[in-house]
Design a protein around this motif. Structure first.
Motif, PDB file in Angstrom:
ATOM      1  N   GLU A  99      57.570 -26.814  -3.165  1.00 34.52           N
ATOM      2  CA  GLU A  99      57.554 -26.691  -1.698  1.00 34.52           C
ATOM      3  C   GLU A  99      58.926 -26.270  -1.157  1.00 34.52           C
ATOM      4  O   GLU A  99      59.002 -25.470  -0.221  1.00 34.52           O
ATOM      5  N   LEU A 100      59.985 -26.777  -1.732  1.00 38.24           N
ATOM      6  CA  LEU A 100      61.327 -26.344  -1.309  1.00 38.24           C
ATOM      7  C   LEU A 100      61.511 -24.849  -1.529  1.00 38.24           C
ATOM      8  O   LEU A 100      62.137 -24.168  -0.715  1.00 38.24           O
ATOM      9  N   THR A 101      60.962 -24.340  -2.617  1.00 38.17           N
ATOM     10  CA  THR A 101      61.077 -22.911  -2.909  1.00 38.17           C
ATOM     11  C   THR A 101      60.395 -22.080  -1.829  1.00 38.17           C
ATOM     12  O   THR A 101      60.843 -20.974  -1.514  1.00 38.17           O
ATOM     13  N   HIS A 102      59.344 -22.620  -1.218  1.00 37.44           N
ATOM     14  CA  HIS A 102      58.684 -21.899  -0.128  1.00 37.44           C
ATOM     15  C   HIS A 102      59.620 -21.703   1.068  1.00 37.44           C
ATOM     16  O   HIS A 102      59.413 -20.802   1.883  1.00 37.44           O
ATOM     17  N   LEU A 103      60.653 -22.512   1.175  1.00 33.90           N
ATOM     18  CA  LEU A 103      61.644 -22.305   2.241  1.00 33.90           C
ATOM     19  C   LEU A 103      62.490 -21.062   1.952  1.00 33.90           C
ATOM     20  O   LEU A 103      63.078 -20.481   2.853  1.00 33.90           O
ATOM     21  N   LEU A 104      62.529 -20.655   0.683  1.00 30.68           N
ATOM     22  CA  LEU A 104      63.280 -19.462   0.274  1.00 30.68           C
ATOM     23  C   LEU A 104      62.368 -18.242   0.147  1.00 30.68           C
ATOM     24  O   LEU A 104      62.756 -17.136   0.497  1.00 30.68           O
ATOM     25  N   VAL A 105      61.176 -18.462  -0.416  1.00 34.66           N
ATOM     26  CA  VAL A 105      60.222 -17.383  -0.677  1.00 34.66           C
ATOM     27  C   VAL A 105      58.843 -17.871  -0.235  1.00 34.66           C
ATOM     28  O   VAL A 105      58.294 -18.784  -0.854  1.00 34.66           O
ATOM     29  N   PRO A 106      58.275 -17.284   0.819  1.00 36.67           N
ATOM     30  CA  PRO A 106      57.014 -17.797   1.357  1.00 36.67           C
ATOM     31  C   PRO A 106      55.795 -17.705   0.431  1.00 36.67           C
ATOM     32  O   PRO A 106      54.991 -18.621   0.397  1.00 36.67           O
ATOM     33  N   GLY A 107      55.615 -16.654  -0.317  1.00 31.12           N
ATOM     34  CA  GLY A 107      54.396 -16.474  -1.128  1.00 31.12           C
ATOM     35  C   GLY A 107      54.539 -17.038  -2.523  1.00 31.12           C
ATOM     36  O   GLY A 107      55.457 -17.805  -2.823  1.00 31.12           O
ATOM     37  N   HIS A 108      53.620 -16.650  -3.408  1.00 32.12           N
ATOM     38  CA  HIS A 108      53.635 -17.085  -4.799  1.00 32.12           C
ATOM     39  C   HIS A 108      53.880 -15.910  -5.751  1.00 32.12           C
ATOM     40  O   HIS A 108      53.314 -15.850  -6.839  1.00 32.12           O
ATOM     41  N   GLY A 109      54.731 -14.988  -5.354  1.00 30.56           N
ATOM     42  CA  GLY A 109      55.030 -13.825  -6.182  1.00 30.56           C
ATOM     43  C   GLY A 109      56.041 -14.138  -7.274  1.00 30.56           C
ATOM     44  O   GLY A 109      56.471 -15.280  -7.450  1.00 30.56           O
ATOM     45  N   PRO A 110      56.449 -13.109  -8.006  1.00 28.78           N
ATOM     46  CA  PRO A 110      57.394 -13.292  -9.120  1.00 28.78           C
ATOM     47  C   PRO A 110      58.726 -13.923  -8.694  1.00 28.78           C
ATOM     48  O   PRO A 110      59.281 -14.740  -9.441  1.00 28.78           O
ATOM     49  N   ASP A 111      59.235 -13.554  -7.505  1.00 29.85           N
ATOM     50  CA  ASP A 111      60.496 -14.152  -7.039  1.00 29.85           C
ATOM     51  C   ASP A 111      60.340 -15.663  -6.850  1.00 29.85           C
ATOM     52  O   ASP A 111      61.226 -16.443  -7.194  1.00 29.85           O
ATOM     53  N   PHE A 112      59.212 -16.040  -6.282  1.00 38.15           N
ATOM     54  CA  PHE A 112      58.925 -17.461  -6.063  1.00 38.15           C
ATOM     55  C   PHE A 112      58.938 -18.206  -7.400  1.00 38.15           C
ATOM     56  O   PHE A 112      59.624 -19.216  -7.556  1.00 38.15           O
TER      57      PHE A 112
END
Length: 178
Positions: free
Chosen positions: A132-145
């Motif tokens: 969930e914290l990563t969603h603050l950096l990258v909204p979707g579920h792509g490779p960057d996420f």
């Protein structure tokens, strides 16, 4: 003080030395060699209950205690795995969600975590928080996420644990990884 669980003792003629125990719903199953005396059985049941309690206490995250503890844990995880870049504006425990373990609203910087996760091992809760914290950096579920999330070393194992909970509980959660 918590109530003692129901205990079921199973004796086996094939078991010679080892004693083990595990939780099965609201009871504890203790596996013993058939040759043990009743006195040894009582002693081993007490020992195995004590070991289970210690192990379960060690596995549970202190973040389960309050929203403030959850926020502190997020800060630690962000520093450790996300270079301190993910800083939620708010995070709170919420009633069990119907279709997810947790959710994030990146625009508001808020995270909600299902109370169902209060009983999972700490490393599983940590995975959900990193996710969930990563969603603050990258909204979707792509490779960057996933590149960020996979910095948490137990990601795959935690996803497997959550998938097992869904299967065992026949929960109707959309995605284990969200």
């Amino acid at each position: 003080m918590s109530e003692e669980p129901r205990v079921e003792v199973r004796r086996s003629k094939r078991r010679h030395r080892t004693v083990s125990a595990y939780r099965d719903g609201d009871r504890v199953v203790v596996l013993l060699p058939a040759r043990m005396s009743r006195s040894e059985e009582r002693s081993w049941v007490e020992e195995m209950l004590s070991r289970l309690r210690r192990n379960e206490t060690r596995k549970k995250s202190p973040a389960r205690e309050s929203d403030a503890a959850l926020l502190r844990r997020c800060g630690e995880l962000s520093e450790q795995y996300l270079d301190g870049r993910a800083v939620p504006q708010g995070i709170r425990w919420v009633a069990p969600m119907r279709t997810r373990w947790a959710s994030c609203t990146p625009g508001e910087g808020t995270i909600r975590v299902s109370r169902r996760l209060r009983q999972v091992p700490g490393w599983v809760l940590d995975y959900v928080l990193v996710h969930e914290l990563t969603h603050l950096l990258v909204p979707g579920h792509g490779p960057d996420f996933w590149a960020w999330v996979n910095r948490y070393p137990r990601t795959e194992r935690a996803i497997g644990y959550l998938e097992g909970l869904v299967a065992a509980g026949q929960l109707e959660l959309d995605d284990v990884d969200s």
